[in-house]
Scaffold this active site. Structure first.
Site, PDB file in Angstrom:
ATOM      1  N   ASN A  25       0.851  -1.188   0.000  1.00  0.00           N
ATOM      2  CA  ASN A  25       0.000   0.000   0.000  1.00  0.00           C
ATOM      3  C   ASN A  25       0.888   1.239   0.000  1.00  0.00           C
ATOM      4  O   ASN A  25       1.451   1.606   1.024  1.00  0.00           O
ATOM      5  CB  ASN A  25      -0.919   0.004   1.222  1.00  0.00           C
ATOM      6  CG  ASN A  25      -1.810   1.231   1.252  1.00  0.00           C
ATOM      7  OD1 ASN A  25      -2.012   1.897   0.243  1.00  0.00           O
ATOM      8  ND2 ASN A  25      -2.349   1.535   2.424  1.00  0.00           N
ATOM      9  N   TRP A  26       0.985   1.878  -1.167  1.00  0.00           N
ATOM     10  CA  TRP A  26       1.880   3.035  -1.287  1.00  0.00           C
ATOM     11  C   TRP A  26       1.276   4.320  -0.734  1.00  0.00           C
ATOM     12  O   TRP A  26       1.981   5.328  -0.633  1.00  0.00           O
ATOM     13  CB  TRP A  26       2.251   3.248  -2.755  1.00  0.00           C
ATOM     14  CG  TRP A  26       3.236   2.240  -3.269  1.00  0.00           C
ATOM     15  CD1 TRP A  26       3.754   1.170  -2.593  1.00  0.00           C
ATOM     16  CD2 TRP A  26       3.822   2.219  -4.571  1.00  0.00           C
ATOM     17  NE1 TRP A  26       4.625   0.477  -3.396  1.00  0.00           N
ATOM     18  CE2 TRP A  26       4.690   1.103  -4.617  1.00  0.00           C
ATOM     19  CE3 TRP A  26       3.696   3.014  -5.701  1.00  0.00           C
ATOM     20  CZ2 TRP A  26       5.426   0.774  -5.756  1.00  0.00           C
ATOM     21  CZ3 TRP A  26       4.427   2.698  -6.837  1.00  0.00           C
ATOM     22  CH2 TRP A  26       5.286   1.585  -6.859  1.00  0.00           C
ATOM     23  N   LYS A  27      -0.008   4.305  -0.439  1.00  0.00           N
ATOM     24  CA  LYS A  27      -0.677   5.508   0.079  1.00  0.00           C
ATOM     25  C   LYS A  27      -0.461   6.674  -0.901  1.00  0.00           C
ATOM     26  O   LYS A  27      -0.583   6.478  -2.099  1.00  0.00           O
ATOM     27  CB  LYS A  27      -0.200   5.810   1.494  1.00  0.00           C
ATOM     28  CG  LYS A  27      -0.329   4.581   2.402  1.00  0.00           C
ATOM     29  CD  LYS A  27       0.042   4.828   3.831  1.00  0.00           C
ATOM     30  CE  LYS A  27      -0.085   3.537   4.635  1.00  0.00           C
ATOM     31  NZ  LYS A  27       0.186   3.746   6.070  1.00  0.00           N
ATOM     32  N   HIS A  64      -9.538   1.306   5.406  1.00  0.00           N
ATOM     33  CA  HIS A  64      -8.172   1.449   5.928  1.00  0.00           C
ATOM     34  C   HIS A  64      -8.183   2.428   7.089  1.00  0.00           C
ATOM     35  O   HIS A  64      -8.956   3.390   7.116  1.00  0.00           O
ATOM     36  CB  HIS A  64      -7.234   1.935   4.820  1.00  0.00           C
ATOM     37  CG  HIS A  64      -5.797   1.939   5.216  1.00  0.00           C
ATOM     38  ND1 HIS A  64      -5.240   2.933   6.005  1.00  0.00           N
ATOM     39  CD2 HIS A  64      -4.796   1.065   4.943  1.00  0.00           C
ATOM     40  CE1 HIS A  64      -3.960   2.664   6.200  1.00  0.00           C
ATOM     41  NE2 HIS A  64      -3.663   1.544   5.567  1.00  0.00           N
ATOM     42  N   GLU A  96      -6.490   4.848   7.984  1.00  0.00           N
ATOM     43  CA  GLU A  96      -6.339   6.279   7.670  1.00  0.00           C
ATOM     44  C   GLU A  96      -7.620   6.850   7.083  1.00  0.00           C
ATOM     45  O   GLU A  96      -7.933   8.030   7.292  1.00  0.00           O
ATOM     46  CB  GLU A  96      -5.151   6.467   6.724  1.00  0.00           C
ATOM     47  CG  GLU A  96      -3.828   6.198   7.421  1.00  0.00           C
ATOM     48  CD  GLU A  96      -2.680   5.905   6.470  1.00  0.00           C
ATOM     49  OE1 GLU A  96      -1.564   5.660   6.973  1.00  0.00           O
ATOM     50  OE2 GLU A  96      -2.900   5.887   5.249  1.00  0.00           O
ATOM     51  N   GLU A 145      -5.467  -3.997  11.458  1.00  0.00           N
ATOM     52  CA  GLU A 145      -4.551  -2.856  11.544  1.00  0.00           C
ATOM     53  C   GLU A 145      -4.737  -2.137  12.883  1.00  0.00           C
ATOM     54  O   GLU A 145      -5.619  -1.298  13.010  1.00  0.00           O
ATOM     55  CB  GLU A 145      -4.866  -1.830  10.454  1.00  0.00           C
ATOM     56  CG  GLU A 145      -4.811  -2.296   9.041  1.00  0.00           C
ATOM     57  CD  GLU A 145      -5.141  -1.134   8.118  1.00  0.00           C
ATOM     58  OE1 GLU A 145      -4.292  -0.800   7.286  1.00  0.00           O
ATOM     59  OE2 GLU A 145      -6.228  -0.539   8.267  1.00  0.00           O
ATOM     60  N   GLY A 180       2.328   3.181  10.687  1.00  0.00           N
ATOM     61  CA  GLY A 180       3.291   4.232  10.402  1.00  0.00           C
ATOM     62  C   GLY A 180       4.068   4.746  11.605  1.00  0.00           C
ATOM     63  O   GLY A 180       4.726   5.776  11.528  1.00  0.00           O
ATOM     64  N   SER A 216       3.498  -1.478  10.564  1.00  0.00           N
ATOM     65  CA  SER A 216       4.944  -1.437  10.752  1.00  0.00           C
ATOM     66  C   SER A 216       5.611  -2.798  10.570  1.00  0.00           C
ATOM     67  O   SER A 216       6.476  -3.199  11.352  1.00  0.00           O
ATOM     68  CB  SER A 216       5.290  -0.841  12.131  1.00  0.00           C
ATOM     69  OG  SER A 216       4.806   0.483  12.235  1.00  0.00           O
ATOM     70  N   GLY A 257       3.068  -0.906   4.413  1.00  0.00           N
ATOM     71  CA  GLY A 257       3.088   0.506   4.069  1.00  0.00           C
ATOM     72  C   GLY A 257       4.484   0.978   3.699  1.00  0.00           C
ATOM     73  O   GLY A 257       4.919   0.853   2.559  1.00  0.00           O
ATOM     74  N   GLY A 258       5.216   1.518   4.660  1.00  0.00           N
ATOM     75  CA  GLY A 258       6.522   2.128   4.404  1.00  0.00           C
ATOM     76  C   GLY A 258       7.500   1.213   3.692  1.00  0.00           C
ATOM     77  O   GLY A 258       8.180   1.619   2.735  1.00  0.00           O
TER      78      GLY A 258
END
Length: 253
Positions: free
Chosen positions: A11-13, A98, A100, A170, A176, A215, A236-237
């Site tokens: 997931n590159w957001k 999600h 966010e 999540e 993050g 994470s 994510g990251g």
């Protein structure tokens, strides 16, 4: 994870560009991780058409997913993107709820449920994201929060809605932050979710895949993925670093 095929989703957001799309697909394809893992790529919507063309050109077995969809099917809704529009550019999956989207943009569980329904109605596999805040966990309300998020979907879509779906747990406090849930905490939550599904339909509970998101790194992936009810990760990251992402995919096998 029994006989369930692992999933590792990138997931590159709101990150990435065409160069990263090309690099990611080339590296993942060359590593041959898709032989044993369902690899999912979720770049921003503006990159999906390019990602689709690139993966087809490389003959890369990579699933494309939208990061979110509208709960509406079509009409005068400036800026909204429908499930069918994402399907048209090659998406077969979509994230619904999600953390966010819920906690930054205020999407209610009812709106998430409507998006879930739109996804299935248009032939997309919904990835239902659920999780509690740090405050809810400290107050012992983690499981009640998961229950309310899942029941909101059941109330609108029916008890059989999870036969063609994926879950992602999540914990909001781990998204993050670099502070991943311990394997024990993650497993406990995944087991709880699977138990909720089993109470409605045992067959669905055994086959449904539940991902952990929060994470995940190459350093903690093996321990997380070795838990019996964790079927992969929503990354994510680390997904913005293709070599790290490949290591996480390898950990899932």
């Amino acid at each position: 994870m029994a006989n369930r095929k692992p999933v590792v989703a990138a997931n590159w957001k709101m990150n990435g560009d065409r160069q990263l799309v090309k690099q990611f697909i080339e590296i993942v394809h060359a590593a041959e991780v898709t032989n044993n893992v369902d690899v999912v790529l979720s770049p921003p919507a503006t990159l999906l058409d390019y990602a689709n063309t690139t993966r087809l050109g490389q003959k890369a077995d990579i699933i494309l997913s939208a990061q979110s969809i509208s709960e509406l099917s079509s009409g005068a809704y400036t800026g909204e993107l429908s499930a069918n529009m994402f399907k048209d550019v090659g998406c077969t999956w979509v994230y619904c709820g999600h953390s966010e989207r819920r906690h930054i943009f205020g999407e209610s569980s009812e709106v998430v449920a409507k998006k879930f329904i739109q996804a299935q109605k248009n032939g997309l596999t919904p990835v239902l994201c659920v999780g509690e805040t740090e405050e809810e966990r400290k107050k012992g309300k983690a499981f009640s929060r998961l229950t309310s998020q899942i029941e909101a979907v059941i109330n609108l879509a029916g008890k059989d809605c999870f036969q063609n779906a994926i879950f992602a747990y999540e914990p909001v406090w781990a998204i993050g932050t670099g502070k991943a849930a311990t394997p024990e905490i993650a497993q406990e939550a995944h087991k709880f979710i699977r138990g909720m599904i089993a109470a409605m339909r045992q067959e669905s509970a055994e086959s449904i895949r539940i991902l952990y998101g929060g994470s995940v790194t190459p350093d903690n992936a093996v321990e997380l993925f070795s838990q019996p009810d964790i079927d992969g990760g929503l990354i994510g990251g680390a997904a913005l670093r293709p070599l790290d992402f490949v290591k996480i995919c390898q950990a899932a096998t």
